[in-house]
Scaffold this motif. Structure first.
Motif, PDB file in Angstrom:
ATOM      1  N   LEU A  83      52.735  25.934  99.398  1.00 29.64           N
ATOM      2  CA  LEU A  83      52.969  24.602  98.177  1.00 29.64           C
ATOM      3  C   LEU A  83      54.053  25.768  96.690  1.00 29.64           C
ATOM      4  O   LEU A  83      54.966  24.961  96.561  1.00 29.64           O
ATOM      5  CB  LEU A  83      51.610  24.477  97.654  1.00 29.64           C
ATOM      6  N   TYR A 128      58.176  21.506 103.171  1.00 25.55           N
ATOM      7  CA  TYR A 128      56.826  21.386 103.302  1.00 25.55           C
ATOM      8  C   TYR A 128      57.009  22.279 105.010  1.00 25.55           C
ATOM      9  O   TYR A 128      55.877  23.395 105.779  1.00 25.55           O
ATOM     10  CB  TYR A 128      56.234  20.590 103.774  1.00 25.55           C
ATOM     11  N   GLY A 182      47.106  19.245  95.454  1.00 20.64           N
ATOM     12  CA  GLY A 182      48.606  20.543  95.574  1.00 20.64           C
ATOM     13  C   GLY A 182      48.443  20.849  94.337  1.00 20.64           C
ATOM     14  O   GLY A 182      48.415  22.238  94.650  1.00 20.64           O
ATOM     15  N   PHE A 188      46.181  20.795 103.588  1.00 22.24           N
ATOM     16  CA  PHE A 188      46.688  19.923 102.764  1.00 22.24           C
ATOM     17  C   PHE A 188      47.125  18.855 103.165  1.00 22.24           C
ATOM     18  O   PHE A 188      46.953  17.679 102.900  1.00 22.24           O
ATOM     19  CB  PHE A 188      47.451  20.975 102.063  1.00 22.24           C
ATOM     20  N   CYS A 238      45.943  15.060 102.235  1.00 22.30           N
ATOM     21  CA  CYS A 238      47.033  13.719 101.870  1.00 22.30           C
ATOM     22  C   CYS A 238      47.028  12.909 102.906  1.00 22.30           C
ATOM     23  O   CYS A 238      47.257  11.109 101.900  1.00 22.30           O
ATOM     24  CB  CYS A 238      48.607  14.402 101.887  1.00 22.30           C
TER      25      CYS A 238
END
Length: 590
Positions: free
Chosen positions: A302, A333, A563, A367, A371
């Motif tokens: 990130l 990403y 994040g 992650f 999300c």
């Protein structure tokens, strides 16, 4: 075998089309028109002005439109995720051709239509159009007092579109409305429009400047906040260098002294305390190693992702295109997933982890699935309300394909490379067989207090920028000062590392060798303060209301803070790791 090859080819072709559509800034051919060429006016969305995410299809209100199927415009993955649905208004507009008042349609007002328009006016509904990728905004109607001093609902029925052009390119569009008509059951109102063209000297490259709020983003307080954060960095790094390094140097001198007599040595040993006593446990593998490896790897990814997107935004002016930032973020990403696998795989292997497949799967999915979980709840709310914020099933499939065929394989590759290239244990001190008991210390030297206090200074360094970012996202302002964001991000990284090093040193001096998770949470607690600030911002700085907007506000903010917490935690942990290895490298480890 050939069918498998064809399947992969189709998948990568789909991904290529997604990436190629990402900029979404040149879909109206080349933005050049000849005299009399048709110019399409696209209708987009409508919704309450105070609730930015609560948007609906423009024709969810009973505006009249052609019965034929109008053309739709798809501008990329980010546009769909951003809740945009562009539909051809089928209003006839030609380049440099003025249009006097022309009838669009006659709208017969029944009780249902009147009630819909009244509700929209009561909630200050606004709408958004696009022409040549330039937005136009307006309100559905207005309320004005009549002779009896009661508010009367008025529908704005005439739209005047003013278009400024330079040569063969459209530079600026503006919308004004007039001819308010009262909403009365049984009445018929005429919806009309007119178009006026005017030349301008503004170049095409500068046409988006009119949407940028320079006085707001380039206010003195913004510059002052950068300067203030920069001074904090200088002070903090200087403090770490002067106090910690001086203390460590004295400790080294006393610990490495070999010429003292026996009595002096015995006295020094009896007085020995602090970080040196835990050298046999400081490199002991942390609890929940697989989770720590996953969050540190994800945080490193990130951090690189944010830096890459900011640089691309500075170079490519991504704020111009609808959804360009979101599309760029998703694609970058996926492409940076190698970093998360590499960092996670190396960390897991260095600490003696054996189940590397579990570590790799958790790193690749942690992650995104967090999300996805938040997004699923918000999507359910949006579907219930019939909002454009609801993500279509096809878009979900596309996002999953990007994760499954780009992100996941790259994370697997990174894990394998990390295990083989940086997975060998090379700790400066050997880990003892029996763990050393941790003495009881003052309350302010406990891991929980150090973790909670560690996020205060990093939050202070980004506090002002959070205000500008929140205002941009929730109050219709175009964020374009990515140079400021780059500086604030670098300051955040430096402050986080310095604060975490100080916290780790205090913890080790308290003879507590469980520094790994403490250093992570000490940095990650920055996100807790950001979320608390978001609660204050919601109640004090906005006029949002209703379950829909509240759930989206706190859902999006939670996603952002997760994040941010993982990013800061990884930065803090990696900085503390370098610090711990450095201080134990120069002592005698028995």
């Amino acid at each position: 075998m050939p069918s498998t090859v064809r399947s992969f080819s189709l998948v990568f072709l789909l991904i290529f089309l997604i990436i190629s559509a990402a900029p979404s800034t040149a879909l109206e051919s080349d933005h050049k028109y000849q005299l009399g060429d048709p110019v399409t006016l696209w209708v987009n969305k409508v919704g309450p002005y105070n609730n930015p995410q609560e948007t609906y299809n423009y024709y969810s209100l009973p505006f009249c439109h052609s019965s034929s199927n109008p053309a739709h415009k798809w501008g990329g993955l980010g546009e769909v995720l951003g809740g945009n649905e562009l539909i051809d208004s089928q209003i006839e507009i030609k380049f440099q051709k003025n249009v006097d008042r022309i009838l669009i349609c006659r709208l017969e007002l029944d009780s249902s239509k009147v009630q819909q328009f009244r509700d929209a006016i009561d909630n200050a509904y606004w709408f958004e159009f696009f022409m040549d990728d330039l937005p136009l905004w307006g309100f559905v109607g207005d309320r004005r007092p009549d002779k009896s001093n009661e508010n009367k609902h008025l529908l704005l029925t005439h739209k005047t579109i003013i278009v400024r052009y330079n040569g063969d390119q459209i530079i600026h569009v503006n919308l004004t409305q007039d001819s308010p008509k009262p909403l009365e059951v049984g009445k018929t109102v005429d919806l009309t429009y007119s178009v006026k063209w005017a030349p301008t000297n503004i170049t095409f490259a500068r046409r988006f400047d009119v949407y940028l709020d320079h006085p707001f983003f380039e206010h003195q307080i913004h510059w002052f906040s950068i300067f203030n954060s920069f001074m904090m960095v200088i002070f903090l790094t200087g403090l770490v260098a002067m106090i910690l390094m001086r203390t460590l140097r004295n400790d080294y001198a006393k610990y490495a002294h070999e010429d003292d007599d026996l009595e002096t040595l015995e006295r020094d040993v009896s007085e020995e305390s602090g970080w040196k006593l835990v050298h046999g446990d400081v490199f002991r593998p942390p609890r929940n190693l697989v989770v720590l490896s996953a969050v540190v790897g994800t945080g490193a990814q990130l951090a690189m992702l944010v830096l890459l997107v900011i640089l691309l935004a500075i170079i490519g002016m991504l704020y111009i295109g609808r959804g360009a930032i979101v599309t760029t973020f998703i694609i970058c990403y996926a492409l940076t997933s190698f970093i998360s696998g590499y960092v996670s795989g190396g960390l897991y292997s260095r600490n003696g982890g054996k189940n590397w497949i579990k570590s790799m799967v958790l790193t690749a999915s942690l992650f995104p699935f967090m999300c996805f979980g938040i997004g699923f709840i918000l999507n359910t709310v949006a579907i219930f309300y019939g909002s454009l914020a609801a993500i279509p099933f096809g878009t979900m499939v596309v996002v999953f394909v990007i994760w499954a065929f780009i992100s996941f394989p790259l994370a697997l590759l990174g894990t394998v490379v990390g295990r083989n290239w940086s997975g060998s244990p090379n700790n400066p001190c050997r880990v003892k067989t029996i763990p050393r008991p941790i003495p009881e210390k003052k309350w302010y030297l406990t891991p929980s207090v150090i973790s909670l206090m560690g996020g205060l200074l990093p939050f202070g360094s980004i506090f002002i920028e959070m205000y500008f970012m929140f205002t941009s996202f929730w109050n219709y302002k175009v964020y374009y000062v990515y140079g400021f964001m780059l500086l604030v991000f670098l300051i955040l990284v430096i402050v986080t590392i310095c604060v975490t090093i100080v916290g780790t040193y205090f913890l080790l001096n308290a003879e507590n060798y469980h520094w790994q998770w403490t250093s992570f949470f000490s940095a990650a607690s920055t996100a807790v303060y950001v979320y608390l600030y978001s609660i204050y911002y919601y109640h004090v700085k906005t006029k949002m209301s209703g379950f829909f907007q509240t759930s989206f506000y706190f859902g999006y903010t939670l996603m952002f803070c997760l994040g941010l917490g993982i990013l800061c935690g990884a930065v803090g942990y990696l900085g503390s790791t370098l610090f711990v290895r450095r201080i134990y490298r120069n002592i005698k480890c028995d």
